[in-house]
Design a protein around this motif. Structure first.
Motif, PDB file in Angstrom:
ATOM      1  N   GLN A 139       0.874  -1.165   0.000  1.00  0.00           N
ATOM      2  CA  GLN A 139       0.000   0.000   0.000  1.00  0.00           C
ATOM      3  C   GLN A 139       0.913   1.217   0.000  1.00  0.00           C
ATOM      4  N   LEU A 140       0.564   2.228  -0.759  1.00  0.00           N
ATOM      5  CA  LEU A 140       1.438   3.397  -0.832  1.00  0.00           C
ATOM      6  C   LEU A 140       1.751   3.935   0.559  1.00  0.00           C
ATOM      7  N   ARG A 141       3.049   4.139   0.809  1.00  0.00           N
ATOM      8  CA  ARG A 141       3.556   4.725   2.052  1.00  0.00           C
ATOM      9  C   ARG A 141       3.411   3.818   3.275  1.00  0.00           C
ATOM     10  N   GLU A 261       7.982   6.012  -7.079  1.00  0.00           N
ATOM     11  CA  GLU A 261       8.711   4.770  -7.334  1.00  0.00           C
ATOM     12  C   GLU A 261       7.884   3.558  -6.935  1.00  0.00           C
ATOM     13  N   GLU A 262       7.151   3.667  -5.833  1.00  0.00           N
ATOM     14  CA  GLU A 262       6.262   2.577  -5.420  1.00  0.00           C
ATOM     15  C   GLU A 262       5.209   2.301  -6.484  1.00  0.00           C
ATOM     16  N   ILE A 263       4.659   3.379  -7.066  1.00  0.00           N
ATOM     17  CA  ILE A 263       3.660   3.217  -8.130  1.00  0.00           C
ATOM     18  C   ILE A 263       4.289   2.537  -9.342  1.00  0.00           C
ATOM     19  N   ALA A 264       5.521   2.898  -9.656  1.00  0.00           N
ATOM     20  CA  ALA A 264       6.190   2.340 -10.835  1.00  0.00           C
ATOM     21  C   ALA A 264       6.501   0.861 -10.687  1.00  0.00           C
ATOM     22  N   TYR A 265       6.904   0.450  -9.497  1.00  0.00           N
ATOM     23  CA  TYR A 265       7.418  -0.910  -9.327  1.00  0.00           C
ATOM     24  C   TYR A 265       6.416  -1.885  -8.710  1.00  0.00           C
ATOM     25  N   GLY A 301       5.416  -0.685 -19.226  1.00  0.00           N
ATOM     26  CA  GLY A 301       6.788  -0.401 -19.623  1.00  0.00           C
ATOM     27  C   GLY A 301       7.754  -0.627 -18.478  1.00  0.00           C
ATOM     28  N   SER A 302       7.376  -0.196 -17.279  1.00  0.00           N
ATOM     29  CA  SER A 302       8.200  -0.423 -16.089  1.00  0.00           C
ATOM     30  C   SER A 302       8.375  -1.909 -15.827  1.00  0.00           C
ATOM     31  N   MET A 303       7.296  -2.662 -15.982  1.00  0.00           N
ATOM     32  CA  MET A 303       7.356  -4.115 -15.810  1.00  0.00           C
ATOM     33  C   MET A 303       8.376  -4.735 -16.766  1.00  0.00           C
ATOM     34  N   CYS A 304       8.316  -4.337 -18.025  1.00  0.00           N
ATOM     35  CA  CYS A 304       9.253  -4.877 -19.013  1.00  0.00           C
ATOM     36  C   CYS A 304      10.694  -4.528 -18.662  1.00  0.00           C
ATOM     37  N   ASP A 478      -1.654  11.340  -7.081  1.00  0.00           N
ATOM     38  CA  ASP A 478      -0.453  10.505  -7.092  1.00  0.00           C
ATOM     39  C   ASP A 478      -0.086  10.102  -8.517  1.00  0.00           C
ATOM     40  N   LEU A 479      -1.091   9.862  -9.357  1.00  0.00           N
ATOM     41  CA  LEU A 479      -0.815   9.507 -10.745  1.00  0.00           C
ATOM     42  C   LEU A 479      -0.167  10.661 -11.499  1.00  0.00           C
TER      43      LEU A 479
END
Length: 496
Positions: A139-141, A261-265, A301-304, A478-479
């Motif tokens: 969960q974020l944060r 970064e949490e959202i990205a990963y 894209g981050s996943m790849c 956040d987005l």
């Protein structure tokens, strides 16, 4: 018990103390338990005191909390286990393992978050090492809260805290964000990754038990409380854990990622785990060029990028095996993230005469930056067909408000476009692999943020209807921050 039996029959517990989790039916009551094993025998069973019954969790539906932290009973083992271990019964209760050179115990997941956590009672009873096998979702944060609680636990009571959290997707809508760590006397000495495409990660450290004893002895108030504390049952274990000649692992700064970064990963790792478990051949996304669908595309894209990085590191051959299974190519090795994305990520801009040139160009540009297989199509014929059908049925033709129509007509015509995109998305998800001469199916990705879901500000059965919605738990603000960060950090400048 069958799984535990296989572990006990193997060499997994030879000369190593193992703490694992499993349900145990004791006197007709089901408990969520930790089971301590050593040298192919069971030392003790530790049932959970505090259950998680809020948010995503309904643990009380399946388990009963252990009622008395000072009670120890005998648990009669199943015959299949008794034949392996040679034991008829083992202790069950909140116990401390009294080894020849140290004392060890555990608490479980939710217990760390409760006001009167068991580690307080156990620490005052002399437990020097406390293990926590956890299933705490991302969960974020939230990681900051978790780290603060662990550091606080060992800062007030002294001791060594071993925290192991599940990492990955368990086939459901949650992602468990790992971050295994070791804390000693209020300091973190080892910390694992929070997000990873690997199934297993091991964190090791060297702890000096004399530092724990000195730390506790220095605090007079702790000594007085410990002397008055009601005693927790113990189990004597003829085993030594000490003997390492290496220097103790030193304290290190904790690693806490930014929300962007949490959202990205986080969602990226969740999507990869879900994809490889599903048997699918990739993802399909209706890419409108707006903030929400662009965010979802950036997460793929981050996943790849994460997967290709793991493949190039070469430490985990299973990642490459999963990639080849997903793309249906036995010898495939991705050259870069774009190479992988071109095989597993499919996007389509579904425009109408009302769509803008800017969103069309933005969608095409972003798809190119990620490497996705992209289509640019018009769905005007579909919309016209639906309107014509309605006219045939009712004898009336709805109009947009700018052409003199009512609010009801205007909203209905907008919803037709949105819902047709959903229907077309599933058709393309099923057949695009066939069109490209490939096998398998695609999972449809949604792009509805949590604000829309909470307020109902969306069309039913449009982009909110999908197999997965990676941004479904993320708010719009956040987005927006994520998009600005991703434009530079992920290398997708069109997001800025």
């Amino acid at each position: 018990w069958e799984s535990l039996g296989k572990i006990l029959e193997s060499d997994a517990t030879d000369d190593i103390l193992v703490d694992l989790g499993m349900p145990v039916l004791h006197k007709g009551v089901r408990y969520n338990c930790r089971v301590f094993c050593l040298n192919r025998k069971i030392l003790a069973i530790r049932p959970k005191l505090c259950l998680a019954d809020d948010g995503n969790y309904r643990e009380g539906r399946w388990f009963t909390p252990w009622s008395d932290p000072f009670k120890k009973e005998d648990h009669v083992l199943p015959l299949s286990i008794a034949k392996i271990t040679g034991q008829r019964s083992v202790p069950i209760g909140i116990v401390i393992l009294d080894c020849n050179d140290c004392t060890i115990t555990s608490e479980t997941c939710e217990e760390l978050f409760t006001p009167n956590s068991p580690h307080i009672l156990l620490g005052l009873n002399g437990a020097e090492i406390i293990a926590n096998g956890s299933g705490s979702h991302h969960q974020l944060r939230k990681l900051d809260t978790r780290l603060s609680l662990i550091k606080s636990a060992t800062n007030k009571c002294g001791g060594c805290y071993l925290y192991a959290n599940q990492q990955g997707c368990d086939g459901d809508r949650l992602y468990y964000d790992g971050c295994a760590l070791i804390a000693v006397n209020g300091d973190v000495v080892c910390q694992g990754t929070q997000f990873s495409v690997h199934d297993v990660e091991v964190v090791t450290g060297v702890v000096d038990l004399s530092e724990i004893r000195s730390y506790r002895a220095f605090c007079a108030s702790r000594g007085r409380q410990a002397a008055m504390m009601k005693k927790v049952p113990t189990v004597t274990v003829d085993f030594e854990l000490t003997g390492c000649m290496e220097a103790p692992t030193q304290a290190q700064p904790v690693k806490i990622l930014k929300p962007q970064e949490e959202i990205a990963y986080g969602p990226a790792c969740w999507m990869w785990d879900y994809l490889r478990r599903s048997g699918g051949g990739g993802f399909f996304l209706p890419l409108s060029g707006g903030a929400d669908s662009s965010s979802t595309a950036a997460l793929v894209g981050s996943m790849c990028q994460l997967v290709v990085k793991a493949v190039k590191e070469g430490k985990d051959k299973k990642v490459l095996a999963d990639v080849r299974r997903v793309v249906r190519e036995e010898k495939f090795i991705p050259k870069d993230a774009k190479d992988l994305a071109n095989r597993i990520f499919h996007t389509t801009y579904m425009g109408t005469k009302n769509s803008s040139k800017e969103t069309r160009e933005r969608a095409k540009k972003l798809a190119g930056e990620i490497g996705a297989y992209h289509l640019d199509i018009s769905i005007d014929t579909l919309v016209s067909s639906m309107v014509s059908l309605f006219t045939t049925i009712t004898g009336k033709t709805p109009k947009f408000k700018v052409h003199g129509g009512s609010n009801a007509e205007n909203l209905a015509l907008q919803n037709i476009q949105a819902r047709l995109r959903m229907v077309l998305s599933y058709l393309l998800a099923q057949l695009l692999p066939w069109v490209r001469g490939r096998e398998g199916f695609l999972l449809v990705l949604g792009s509805a943020n949590v604000d829309e879901a909470l307020r109902g500000y969306m069309t039913k059965y449009d982009c909110s209807s999908a197999d997965l919605n990676p941004i479904g738990g993320i708010c719009k603000n956040d987005l927006k921050m994520f998009l600005l960060w991703a434009s530079k950090s992920l290398g997708y400048p069109s997001l800025a």
